[in-house]
Design a protein around this motif. Structure first.
Motif, PDB file in Angstrom:
ATOM      1  N   THR A  50     -11.018   3.736   4.391  1.00  0.00           N
ATOM      2  CA  THR A  50     -10.586   3.110   5.460  1.00  0.00           C
ATOM      3  C   THR A  50     -11.542   1.914   5.398  1.00  0.00           C
ATOM      4  N   TRP A  51     -12.633   2.173   4.879  1.00  0.00           N
ATOM      5  CA  TRP A  51     -13.806   0.957   4.604  1.00  0.00           C
ATOM      6  C   TRP A  51     -13.030   0.123   3.736  1.00  0.00           C
ATOM      7  N   ASP A  52     -12.197   0.453   2.639  1.00  0.00           N
ATOM      8  CA  ASP A  52     -11.459  -0.640   1.756  1.00  0.00           C
ATOM      9  C   ASP A  52     -10.194  -1.392   2.599  1.00  0.00           C
ATOM     10  N   ALA A  53      -9.590  -0.305   3.274  1.00  0.00           N
ATOM     11  CA  ALA A  53      -8.441  -0.606   3.822  1.00  0.00           C
ATOM     12  C   ALA A  53      -8.696  -1.966   4.831  1.00  0.00           C
ATOM     13  N   GLN A  54      -9.830  -1.478   5.457  1.00  0.00           N
ATOM     14  CA  GLN A  54     -10.134  -2.485   6.637  1.00  0.00           C
ATOM     15  C   GLN A  54     -10.353  -3.838   5.996  1.00  0.00           C
ATOM     16  N   ARG A  55     -11.193  -3.777   4.785  1.00  0.00           N
ATOM     17  CA  ARG A  55     -11.456  -5.007   4.019  1.00  0.00           C
ATOM     18  C   ARG A  55     -10.145  -5.817   3.808  1.00  0.00           C
ATOM     19  N   LEU A  56      -9.221  -4.887   3.123  1.00  0.00           N
ATOM     20  CA  LEU A  56      -7.872  -5.780   3.084  1.00  0.00           C
ATOM     21  C   LEU A  56      -7.350  -6.493   4.081  1.00  0.00           C
TER      22      LEU A  56
ATOM     23  N   SER B 172      -3.978   3.467  -7.161  1.00  0.00           N
ATOM     24  CA  SER B 172      -4.120   3.983  -8.508  1.00  0.00           C
ATOM     25  C   SER B 172      -5.095   5.576  -8.309  1.00  0.00           C
ATOM     26  N   ARG B 173      -5.661   5.476  -7.366  1.00  0.00           N
ATOM     27  CA  ARG B 173      -6.423   6.805  -7.013  1.00  0.00           C
ATOM     28  C   ARG B 173      -5.776   8.129  -6.771  1.00  0.00           C
ATOM     29  N   GLU B 174      -6.092   9.157  -6.885  1.00  0.00           N
ATOM     30  CA  GLU B 174      -5.805  10.579  -6.580  1.00  0.00           C
ATOM     31  C   GLU B 174      -6.517  11.077  -5.594  1.00  0.00           C
ATOM     32  N   TYR B 175      -6.079  11.159  -4.318  1.00  0.00           N
ATOM     33  CA  TYR B 175      -6.876  11.690  -3.220  1.00  0.00           C
ATOM     34  C   TYR B 175      -6.770  13.243  -3.127  1.00  0.00           C
ATOM     35  N   ASP B 176      -7.946  13.974  -3.085  1.00  0.00           N
ATOM     36  CA  ASP B 176      -7.732  15.370  -2.743  1.00  0.00           C
ATOM     37  C   ASP B 176      -7.753  15.556  -1.350  1.00  0.00           C
ATOM     38  N   VAL B 177      -6.795  15.413  -0.770  1.00  0.00           N
ATOM     39  CA  VAL B 177      -6.664  15.651   0.630  1.00  0.00           C
ATOM     40  C   VAL B 177      -5.372  16.286   0.815  1.00  0.00           C
ATOM     41  N   ASP B 178      -5.168  17.036   1.847  1.00  0.00           N
ATOM     42  CA  ASP B 178      -3.877  17.735   2.272  1.00  0.00           C
ATOM     43  C   ASP B 178      -3.244  17.463   3.643  1.00  0.00           C
ATOM     44  N   SER B 179      -4.115  17.000   4.511  1.00  0.00           N
ATOM     45  CA  SER B 179      -3.531  16.748   5.796  1.00  0.00           C
ATOM     46  C   SER B 179      -3.195  15.444   6.265  1.00  0.00           C
ATOM     47  N   VAL B 180      -3.351  14.430   5.193  1.00  0.00           N
ATOM     48  CA  VAL B 180      -2.898  13.076   5.745  1.00  0.00           C
ATOM     49  C   VAL B 180      -2.483  12.502   4.370  1.00  0.00           C
ATOM     50  N   ASP B 181      -1.472  11.424   4.366  1.00  0.00           N
ATOM     51  CA  ASP B 181      -1.042  10.887   3.198  1.00  0.00           C
ATOM     52  C   ASP B 181      -1.682   9.534   2.922  1.00  0.00           C
ATOM     53  N   LEU B 182      -2.784   9.400   2.188  1.00  0.00           N
ATOM     54  CA  LEU B 182      -3.558   8.183   2.107  1.00  0.00           C
ATOM     55  C   LEU B 182      -2.822   7.124   1.363  1.00  0.00           C
ATOM     56  N   HIS B 183      -2.026   7.588   0.471  1.00  0.00           N
ATOM     57  CA  HIS B 183      -1.315   6.482  -0.301  1.00  0.00           C
ATOM     58  C   HIS B 183      -0.119   5.590   0.729  1.00  0.00           C
ATOM     59  N   SER B 184       0.439   6.251   1.710  1.00  0.00           N
ATOM     60  CA  SER B 184       0.976   5.760   2.898  1.00  0.00           C
ATOM     61  C   SER B 184       0.484   4.942   3.687  1.00  0.00           C
ATOM     62  N   PHE B 185      -0.910   5.303   3.959  1.00  0.00           N
ATOM     63  CA  PHE B 185      -1.876   4.486   4.663  1.00  0.00           C
ATOM     64  C   PHE B 185      -2.266   3.279   4.017  1.00  0.00           C
ATOM     65  N   VAL B 186      -2.673   3.332   2.905  1.00  0.00           N
ATOM     66  CA  VAL B 186      -3.021   2.232   2.129  1.00  0.00           C
ATOM     67  C   VAL B 186      -1.660   1.011   2.090  1.00  0.00           C
ATOM     68  N   ASP B 187      -0.254   1.741   1.758  1.00  0.00           N
ATOM     69  CA  ASP B 187       0.704   0.801   1.483  1.00  0.00           C
ATOM     70  C   ASP B 187       0.727   0.180   2.751  1.00  0.00           C
ATOM     71  N   GLY B 188       0.454   0.593   4.156  1.00  0.00           N
ATOM     72  CA  GLY B 188       0.396  -0.054   5.225  1.00  0.00           C
ATOM     73  C   GLY B 188      -0.214  -1.393   5.377  1.00  0.00           C
ATOM     74  N   MET B 189      -1.270  -1.393   4.477  1.00  0.00           N
ATOM     75  CA  MET B 189      -2.344  -2.605   4.459  1.00  0.00           C
ATOM     76  C   MET B 189      -1.271  -3.683   3.640  1.00  0.00           C
ATOM     77  N   ARG B 190      -0.559  -3.366   2.694  1.00  0.00           N
ATOM     78  CA  ARG B 190       0.598  -4.298   1.891  1.00  0.00           C
ATOM     79  C   ARG B 190       1.554  -4.960   2.966  1.00  0.00           C
ATOM     80  N   HIS B 191       1.938  -4.202   3.846  1.00  0.00           N
ATOM     81  CA  HIS B 191       2.948  -4.624   4.798  1.00  0.00           C
ATOM     82  C   HIS B 191       2.226  -5.604   5.647  1.00  0.00           C
ATOM     83  N   LEU B 192       1.179  -5.256   6.217  1.00  0.00           N
ATOM     84  CA  LEU B 192       0.289  -5.927   7.064  1.00  0.00           C
ATOM     85  C   LEU B 192      -0.002  -7.428   6.480  1.00  0.00           C
ATOM     86  N   LEU B 193      -0.412  -7.693   5.311  1.00  0.00           N
ATOM     87  CA  LEU B 193      -0.735  -8.927   4.785  1.00  0.00           C
ATOM     88  C   LEU B 193       0.573  -9.775   4.456  1.00  0.00           C
ATOM     89  N   GLU B 194       1.906  -9.024   4.193  1.00  0.00           N
ATOM     90  CA  GLU B 194       3.000  -9.790   4.133  1.00  0.00           C
ATOM     91  C   GLU B 194       3.454 -10.157   5.381  1.00  0.00           C
TER      92      GLU B 194
END
Length: 323
Positions: A212-218, A292-314
């Protein structure tokens, strides 16, 4: 709106945004807003309601999706009003009282000297609605303290930005990076989603917050590069694009405060300096690192969350000059 265009002329993604229908239950709140100020128009509210689903945490089940969205919306109204009081109107007295409303340990004094009682009533209404939606979140208690912690960071951002607008000599790139980034409220939106996430594993929380730190910066970069021209017209000098132009001597504080120097002249100079382009390159670098990162989490899809920042920029880029 900042420009006059027909719906047919708008990019498709912006047409979708302008056709977003807000729930009728928001009408009293937005009507109340409209009776007090014209700081923001309908498009801002449509933009907010339109973009929220794009970065909703996957841990929020569909049965809670709209409740989380509505909580974020009403909270955003509260924060937008408070932000405008502080940054646009430099109304320290009302801001200081309004920022107390969400916390049980402080009391808003509606009769405080210099405070705008009508604005405080609007802030109270928007917060009460936020609280009503959050009361239906199954895990609100688990994340309430974290929510309040993150909220304090964003409130401090507004105070910092008021100080910058009162005296741009305070502005610095590091200050913009450290403080202004929290004005995007992404940590708080994530906290709201977590409150509506029955199966989120607390073991994944640290990783989620790091991302979220990096996503908020995006999100902040996208906002900086697409709103700084409008903010110049509002005598708001907190965008890092403007801050860096001041630091590099592209423009001076005297020039941006001089009514005889057209904002168009200042804007052309800032654009020619390539500061926007530099920030977009930084956005791309951060985004590529996240995807490009691999996230060792199971209860939330962080790649989907990050992709939301791309849509927000668009959305931000294509809606530039409209919100």
């Amino acid at each position: 709106m900042a420009t006059s265009v027909t719906t047919r002329q708008l990019p498709r993604i912006v047409r979708d945004m302008t056709q977003t229908e807000l729930p009728p239950e928001f009408d009293p709140l937005l009507d109340h807003y409209g009776t007090l100020t014209t700081d923001r128009d309908q498009l801002l509210w449509q933009w907010l309601y339109y973009v929220f689903p794009s970065f909703r945490l996957s841990s929020v089940p569909d049965e809670y999706g709209e409740l989380a969205r509505k909580a974020k919306f009403c909270f955003s109204v509260y924060m937008t009003v408070l932000d405008d009081l502080s940054e646009r109107h430099l109304d320290k007295e009302t801001f200081e009282q309004g920022r107390k409303i969400p916390f049980s340990s402080t009391r808003c004094d509606v009769e405080a000297p210099g405070a705008d009682t009508e604005a405080l009533a609007l802030l109270q209404e928007s917060w009460d609605l936020t609280k009503a939606y959050l009361s239906r979140a199954p895990r609100r208690g688990d994340f309430e303290e974290l929510f309040e912690f993150d909220l304090r960071q964003s409130l401090n951002t507004m105070d910092y930005n008021r100080l910058v607008n009162e005296g741009p000599q305070l502005a610095s790139p590091r200050g913009a990076e450290m403080y202004d980034t929290h004005n995007m409220l992404l940590f708080i939106y994530v906290d709201i989603d977590l409150a509506f996430s029955p199966d989120f594993d607390l073991a994944d929380l640290a990783t989620l917050r790091d991302v979220t730190w990096d996503a908020q910066r995006l999100a902040r970069i996208g906002n900086w590069v697409t709103t700084w021209e409008r903010e110049l017209d509002e005598c708001d000098y907190t965008s890092r694009v403007v801050v860096e132009a001041l630091e590099r001597g592209v423009v001076t504080e005297a020039e941006i405060r001089d009514d005889d120097v057209p904002n168009e002249t200042i804007a052309h100079r800032i654009k020619d300096a390539g500061i926007e382009h530099e920030h977009l390159l930084s956005w791309n670098e951060t985004y590529r690192s996240l995807v490009s990162r691999e996230y060792d989490v199971d209860s939330v899809d962080l790649h989907s969350f990050v992709d939301g920042m791309r849509h927000l920029l668009e959305v931000d880029v294509k809606a530039r000059g409209l919100k």
